[in-house]
Write a protein that holds these residues in place. Structure first.
Motif, PDB file in Angstrom:
ATOM      1  N   SER A 413       0.829  -1.345  -0.251  1.00 58.43           N
ATOM      2  CA  SER A 413      -0.022   0.012   0.040  1.00 58.43           C
ATOM      3  C   SER A 413       0.987   1.417  -0.097  1.00 58.43           C
ATOM      4  O   SER A 413       0.546   2.175  -0.818  1.00 58.43           O
ATOM      5  CB  SER A 413      -1.057  -0.102   1.144  1.00 58.43           C
ATOM      6  OG  SER A 413      -1.656   1.286   1.524  1.00 58.43           O
ATOM      7  N   GLN A 414       1.957   1.117   0.660  1.00 59.06           N
ATOM      8  CA  GLN A 414       2.838   2.469   0.738  1.00 59.06           C
ATOM      9  C   GLN A 414       3.534   2.680  -0.452  1.00 59.06           C
ATOM     10  O   GLN A 414       3.735   3.879  -0.976  1.00 59.06           O
ATOM     11  CB  GLN A 414       3.787   2.232   1.848  1.00 59.06           C
ATOM     12  CG  GLN A 414       3.367   2.222   3.341  1.00 59.06           C
ATOM     13  CD  GLN A 414       4.444   1.690   4.230  1.00 59.06           C
ATOM     14  OE1 GLN A 414       5.771   1.618   3.852  1.00 59.06           O
ATOM     15  NE2 GLN A 414       3.936   1.390   5.672  1.00 59.06           N
ATOM     16  N   VAL A 415       3.684   1.545  -1.312  1.00 59.99           N
ATOM     17  CA  VAL A 415       4.442   1.703  -2.842  1.00 59.99           C
ATOM     18  C   VAL A 415       3.484   2.455  -3.576  1.00 59.99           C
ATOM     19  O   VAL A 415       3.749   3.273  -4.238  1.00 59.99           O
ATOM     20  CB  VAL A 415       5.001   0.425  -3.113  1.00 59.99           C
ATOM     21  CG1 VAL A 415       5.358   0.530  -4.451  1.00 59.99           C
ATOM     22  CG2 VAL A 415       6.272  -0.184  -2.157  1.00 59.99           C
ATOM     23  N   GLU A 416       2.120   1.659  -3.381  1.00 61.86           N
ATOM     24  CA  GLU A 416       0.971   2.380  -4.303  1.00 61.86           C
ATOM     25  C   GLU A 416       0.932   4.060  -4.106  1.00 61.86           C
ATOM     26  O   GLU A 416       0.564   4.572  -5.069  1.00 61.86           O
ATOM     27  CB  GLU A 416      -0.189   1.641  -4.276  1.00 61.86           C
ATOM     28  CG  GLU A 416      -0.251   0.143  -4.617  1.00 61.86           C
ATOM     29  CD  GLU A 416      -1.353  -0.486  -4.206  1.00 61.86           C
ATOM     30  OE1 GLU A 416      -2.092   0.027  -3.464  1.00 61.86           O
ATOM     31  OE2 GLU A 416      -1.473  -1.807  -4.659  1.00 61.86           O
ATOM     32  N   LEU A 417       1.109   4.427  -2.831  1.00 67.19           N
ATOM     33  CA  LEU A 417       0.841   5.736  -2.480  1.00 67.19           C
ATOM     34  C   LEU A 417       2.015   6.635  -2.405  1.00 67.19           C
ATOM     35  O   LEU A 417       1.771   7.903  -2.186  1.00 67.19           O
ATOM     36  CB  LEU A 417       0.205   5.720  -1.080  1.00 67.19           C
ATOM     37  CG  LEU A 417      -1.390   5.090  -0.885  1.00 67.19           C
ATOM     38  CD1 LEU A 417      -1.479   4.900   0.521  1.00 67.19           C
ATOM     39  CD2 LEU A 417      -2.357   5.769  -1.623  1.00 67.19           C
ATOM     40  N   ALA A 418       3.345   6.075  -2.715  1.00 63.01           N
ATOM     41  CA  ALA A 418       4.315   6.781  -2.628  1.00 63.01           C
ATOM     42  C   ALA A 418       4.581   7.621  -3.720  1.00 63.01           C
ATOM     43  O   ALA A 418       4.105   7.685  -4.780  1.00 63.01           O
ATOM     44  CB  ALA A 418       5.509   5.615  -2.420  1.00 63.01           C
ATOM     45  N   ASN A 419       5.457   8.765  -3.377  1.00 59.58           N
ATOM     46  CA  ASN A 419       6.059   9.378  -4.523  1.00 59.58           C
ATOM     47  C   ASN A 419       7.420   8.740  -4.728  1.00 59.58           C
ATOM     48  O   ASN A 419       7.984   8.116  -3.952  1.00 59.58           O
ATOM     49  CB  ASN A 419       6.340  10.705  -3.946  1.00 59.58           C
ATOM     50  CG  ASN A 419       5.155  11.899  -3.885  1.00 59.58           C
ATOM     51  OD1 ASN A 419       4.213  11.487  -4.447  1.00 59.58           O
ATOM     52  ND2 ASN A 419       5.172  12.425  -2.754  1.00 59.58           N
ATOM     53  N   PRO A 420       8.178   8.886  -5.984  1.00 63.33           N
ATOM     54  CA  PRO A 420       9.349   8.354  -6.404  1.00 63.33           C
ATOM     55  C   PRO A 420      10.336   8.469  -5.228  1.00 63.33           C
ATOM     56  O   PRO A 420      11.146   7.696  -4.900  1.00 63.33           O
ATOM     57  CB  PRO A 420       9.663   8.920  -7.701  1.00 63.33           C
ATOM     58  CG  PRO A 420       8.413   9.311  -8.140  1.00 63.33           C
ATOM     59  CD  PRO A 420       7.482   9.809  -6.991  1.00 63.33           C
ATOM     60  N   ASP A 421      10.301   9.684  -4.708  1.00 63.49           N
ATOM     61  CA  ASP A 421      11.220   9.976  -3.450  1.00 63.49           C
ATOM     62  C   ASP A 421      11.225   9.184  -2.345  1.00 63.49           C
ATOM     63  O   ASP A 421      12.249   9.101  -1.564  1.00 63.49           O
ATOM     64  CB  ASP A 421      11.426  11.347  -3.054  1.00 63.49           C
ATOM     65  CG  ASP A 421      11.786  12.358  -4.295  1.00 63.49           C
ATOM     66  OD1 ASP A 421      12.450  11.748  -5.323  1.00 63.49           O
ATOM     67  OD2 ASP A 421      11.743  13.541  -4.216  1.00 63.49           O
ATOM     68  N   ASP A 422      10.047   8.444  -2.115  1.00 62.04           N
ATOM     69  CA  ASP A 422       9.947   7.729  -0.754  1.00 62.04           C
ATOM     70  C   ASP A 422      10.398   6.376  -0.928  1.00 62.04           C
ATOM     71  O   ASP A 422      10.404   5.707  -0.058  1.00 62.04           O
ATOM     72  CB  ASP A 422       8.288   7.872  -0.608  1.00 62.04           C
ATOM     73  CG  ASP A 422       7.683   9.039  -0.254  1.00 62.04           C
ATOM     74  OD1 ASP A 422       8.229  10.062   0.141  1.00 62.04           O
ATOM     75  OD2 ASP A 422       6.407   9.382  -0.624  1.00 62.04           O
ATOM     76  N   LEU A 423      10.805   6.007  -2.163  1.00 62.59           N
ATOM     77  CA  LEU A 423      11.183   4.674  -2.177  1.00 62.59           C
ATOM     78  C   LEU A 423      12.327   4.276  -1.687  1.00 62.59           C
ATOM     79  O   LEU A 423      12.380   3.068  -1.177  1.00 62.59           O
ATOM     80  CB  LEU A 423      10.989   4.353  -3.758  1.00 62.59           C
ATOM     81  CG  LEU A 423       9.722   4.480  -4.322  1.00 62.59           C
ATOM     82  CD1 LEU A 423       9.750   4.123  -6.232  1.00 62.59           C
ATOM     83  CD2 LEU A 423       8.778   3.386  -4.205  1.00 62.59           C
ATOM     84  N   ASP A 424      13.385   5.109  -1.601  1.00 61.15           N
ATOM     85  CA  ASP A 424      14.597   4.875  -0.780  1.00 61.15           C
ATOM     86  C   ASP A 424      14.287   4.418   0.281  1.00 61.15           C
ATOM     87  O   ASP A 424      14.776   3.522   0.873  1.00 61.15           O
ATOM     88  CB  ASP A 424      15.526   5.925  -1.041  1.00 61.15           C
ATOM     89  CG  ASP A 424      15.684   6.199  -2.570  1.00 61.15           C
ATOM     90  OD1 ASP A 424      16.015   5.247  -3.262  1.00 61.15           O
ATOM     91  OD2 ASP A 424      16.454   7.327  -2.605  1.00 61.15           O
ATOM     92  N   GLU A 425      13.436   5.025   1.322  1.00 58.24           N
ATOM     93  CA  GLU A 425      13.340   4.761   2.599  1.00 58.24           C
ATOM     94  C   GLU A 425      12.541   3.384   2.858  1.00 58.24           C
ATOM     95  O   GLU A 425      12.981   2.598   3.593  1.00 58.24           O
ATOM     96  CB  GLU A 425      12.282   5.955   3.375  1.00 58.24           C
ATOM     97  CG  GLU A 425      12.524   5.660   4.717  1.00 58.24           C
ATOM     98  CD  GLU A 425      11.993   6.892   5.493  1.00 58.24           C
ATOM     99  OE1 GLU A 425      12.106   6.845   6.762  1.00 58.24           O
ATOM    100  OE2 GLU A 425      11.624   8.024   4.614  1.00 58.24           O
ATOM    101  N   ILE A 426      11.613   3.011   1.979  1.00 57.97           N
ATOM    102  CA  ILE A 426      11.043   1.777   1.893  1.00 57.97           C
ATOM    103  C   ILE A 426      11.903   0.885   1.554  1.00 57.97           C
ATOM    104  O   ILE A 426      11.713  -0.280   2.143  1.00 57.97           O
ATOM    105  CB  ILE A 426       9.671   1.840   0.760  1.00 57.97           C
ATOM    106  CG1 ILE A 426       8.741   2.851   1.342  1.00 57.97           C
ATOM    107  CG2 ILE A 426       9.212   0.508   0.858  1.00 57.97           C
ATOM    108  CD1 ILE A 426       7.429   3.209   0.184  1.00 57.97           C
ATOM    109  N   LYS A 427      12.796   1.195   0.601  1.00 58.52           N
ATOM    110  CA  LYS A 427      13.688  -0.138   0.335  1.00 58.52           C
ATOM    111  C   LYS A 427      14.710  -0.435   1.461  1.00 58.52           C
ATOM    112  O   LYS A 427      14.973  -1.493   1.693  1.00 58.52           O
ATOM    113  CB  LYS A 427      14.746   0.492  -0.930  1.00 58.52           C
ATOM    114  CG  LYS A 427      15.650  -0.686  -1.295  1.00 58.52           C
ATOM    115  CD  LYS A 427      16.397   0.025  -2.361  1.00 58.52           C
ATOM    116  CE  LYS A 427      17.726  -1.140  -2.924  1.00 58.52           C
ATOM    117  NZ  LYS A 427      18.497  -0.412  -4.014  1.00 58.52           N
ATOM    118  N   ILE A 428      15.196   0.577   2.198  1.00 57.88           N
ATOM    119  CA  ILE A 428      15.987   0.192   3.462  1.00 57.88           C
ATOM    120  C   ILE A 428      15.219  -0.227   4.258  1.00 57.88           C
ATOM    121  O   ILE A 428      15.929  -1.352   4.999  1.00 57.88           O
ATOM    122  CB  ILE A 428      16.462   1.871   4.069  1.00 57.88           C
ATOM    123  CG1 ILE A 428      17.418   2.316   3.011  1.00 57.88           C
ATOM    124  CG2 ILE A 428      16.991   1.559   5.416  1.00 57.88           C
ATOM    125  CD1 ILE A 428      17.678   3.750   3.226  1.00 57.88           C
TER     126      ILE A 428
END
Length: 571
Positions: A413-428
């Motif tokens: 759900s976070q990935v679906e709602l994320a901005n591209p810049d949010d992905l680095d933190e989700i990846k970590i």
């Protein structure tokens, strides 16, 4: 409406007014198919977006903040070499087609003046952005290289001669109104039905999509003024547009340079100051979702595969648990055999004995003729103990697997709602939890402490939204005052929302609930339940996954997410 030739006419005029005589200040390519030119015009920096995306190709000014890759592409480097500091002399449309040319003047490394054209062809999967020399037509570079094997009509490679796409033998209605009138009169005589007339308009004139031709045909058939006046009025919609975003009863959005009448079941319309602002809003979610897919391919694949694996594991565990329901049956048979052991003879394969747990019917018990009566009883007690141990183990595994699924669905759900810049933190976060292998070190990477999204309610109260599990934990458990209020979509993956008030008013609570519903997996649903509770009533169980909390004493509100209202509250 689609980004057809008619809309291209309107946006080209707007861009010419905004950018002509401006100077190129920056050139970036944040995504494979998207280019952003920062042009200094009238003492202001304006970001011009050119997209050759197969589904969202377009050109317009944008205010969206997009980060750029650490290493610029070869195309970006070519553009910087030839266009950095260049003067934009003019923006023009080719005929009434979906081709926009930006004419630049630039001094090369030797100080000589050179005229260059940056052309964007807005043609779906054939879209492209091409830089070529104005005089010779030699292609310098382009976003998508097209070989002769891929396109027999023209070669689109650096060094090749630029050849424009073939133009249809149709009328440019903006150049010859009299001829347009004559053809319209002829068509209306043959095709009085406006839907059939719309199809013929698309065949005779340049740049008409289905939606635009239906609007034009309907006006011709329904209005009482002279046809010449109707034609002039309709074309004026594109020379002096009224940018409008419309939504139908299925929550599908349409953009147009006028207020449409022929779109299906329109329930709301919103006006904008410019076509660029209209497009920025229209493509906000569509383009963002695609950008996230581009940058987050690995994350999406990992989460999808792990979710699939855990759901399969849960199904097997539940089936195993179902099978262990025979445990009590084994125990009863062992006890009955032990009680009536004197009636059991060695060599028997089965026996019926009274069941003191059920006096109404005897109990048939299967026996092994190779075992003694006492060994047969012991065999059933062994089976009982094994099944009992399995119940404990499987129940624990089911609980852990459900936690994994909840965590992964929340990440999804976070990935679906994320901005591209949010992905680095989700990846970590996925690396720290062991879902993605770290390439550089075995130590956990330090989570980037990004800031949550901030909103201001209509009554002036601050509302904060966590965009990933790390933000959610920091926001709820460390940053928020214990007297503040917390909201979350009920039993649905989503963001933690904090109202920064000890006594929020009803309007603020309603708007915060709307935001919580929007930033959840139920974003496109109606009547979404949202829990509301004070932060002091929230706890995080020991050993639980990031973002997971439990709470009590909550109230539940119901709301329907609305993008327009959410954007209006954004800080």
């Amino acid at each position: 409406m689609p980004f057809d030739g008619m809309f291209t006419h309107a946006i080209t005029q707007e861009l010419n007014q905004e950018l002509a005589a401006g100077r190129v200040a920056k050139i970036n390519q944040p995504f494979d198919n998207e280019l952003i030119l920062t042009i200094r015009s009238n003492r202001k920096n304006k970001a011009l977006l050119l997209s050759a995306h197969p589904n969202y190709s377009r050109i317009h000014l944008t205010t969206e903040k997009i980060s750029n890759p650490a290493t610029p592409s070869n195309f970006t480097m070519s553009l910087r070499k030839h266009l950095d500091g260049a003067i934009l002399n003019q923006i023009s449309q080719v005929e009434n087609d979906r081709i926009v040319n930006l004419f630049f003047n630039h001094r090369n490394d030797l100080g000589d003046s050179e005229d260059l054209v940056l052309s964007i062809e807005i043609m779906g999967r054939r879209s492209n952005i091409i830089l070529y020399e104005s005089g010779s037509g030699r292609i310098i570079d382009l976003v998508r290289h097209i070989s002769a094997d891929q396109n027999r009509y023209r070669l689109l490679m650096p060094g090749a001669q630029y050849l424009a796409p073939p133009l249809q033998e149709t009328i440019n209605q903006f150049e010859d109104v009299n001829k347009t009138l004559a053809i319209v009169n002829e068509l209306m005589t043959k095709y009085p039905n406006y839907e059939t007339l719309a199809g013929e308009i698309r065949h005779e004139f340049q740049g008409f999509s289905r939606d635009t031709s239906l609007e034009f045909a309907y006006e011709l058939v329904s209005r009482k003024e002279s046809r010449e006046q109707i034609i002039k009025d309709f074309l004026t919609n594109f020379d002096n547009p009224v940018p409008t975003l419309s939504m139908n009863d299925q929550q599908k959005y349409y953009f147009s340079p006028y207020e449409p009448t022929q779109l299906d079941n329109i329930i709301t319309s919103e006006g904008f100051d410019s076509l660029s602002k209209l497009l920025d809003r229209y493509y906000l979610q569509l383009a963002n979702q695609d950008r996230v897919k581009q940058r987050g391919k690995t994350l999406i694949r990992v989460v999808h595969n792990d979710l699939k694996r855990n759901k399969g594991k849960l199904k097997k565990l539940q089936q195993t648990l179902e099978n262990t329901k025979r445990a009590d049956e084994f125990r009863i048979k062992g006890e009955v055999l032990t009680t009536y052991l004197s009636q059991v003879e060695r060599g028997m394969t089965s026996i019926e004995l009274p069941n003191f747990y059920d006096n109404d019917s005897p109990l048939k018990i299967e026996l092994s003729n190779q075992l003694s009566p006492s060994k047969n009883a012991q065999k059933y007690f062994t089976k009982y103990q094994k099944e009992k141990n399995a119940v404990t183990f499987v129940t624990k595994q089911i609980k852990l697997t459900k936690q994994e699924i909840d965590f992964l669905e929340n990440i999804e759900s976070q990935v679906e709602l994320a901005n591209p810049d949010d992905l680095d933190e989700i990846k970590i976060e996925l690396e720290n939890q062991g879902y993605i292998k770290q390439k550089t070190t075995k130590k956990k990477r330090v989570t980037i402490k990004s800031k949550p999204e901030k909103f201001i309610s209509s009554t002036g109260t601050s509302i904060l939204v966590g965009k990933n599990d790390s933000q959610n934990d920091r926001l709820t458990l460390h940053t928020a005052d214990k007297q503040f209020y917390w909201l979350h979509a009920k039993d649905i993956p989503g963001s933690h929302v904090i109202i920064e008030s000890k006594n929020p008013d009803e309007t603020t609570v309603d708007e915060a609930a709307l935001i919580a519903a929007y930033y959840s997996k139920a974003q496109n649903s109606a009547n979404v339940p949202v829990d509301f509770v004070q932060v002091k009533n929230i706890r995080k169980p020991n050993g639980s996954k990031p973002g997971f909390v439990i709470y009590e004493g909550q109230k539940t509100f119901r709301t329907t997410p609305d993008l327009k209202q959410v954007l209006a509250l954004k800080q």
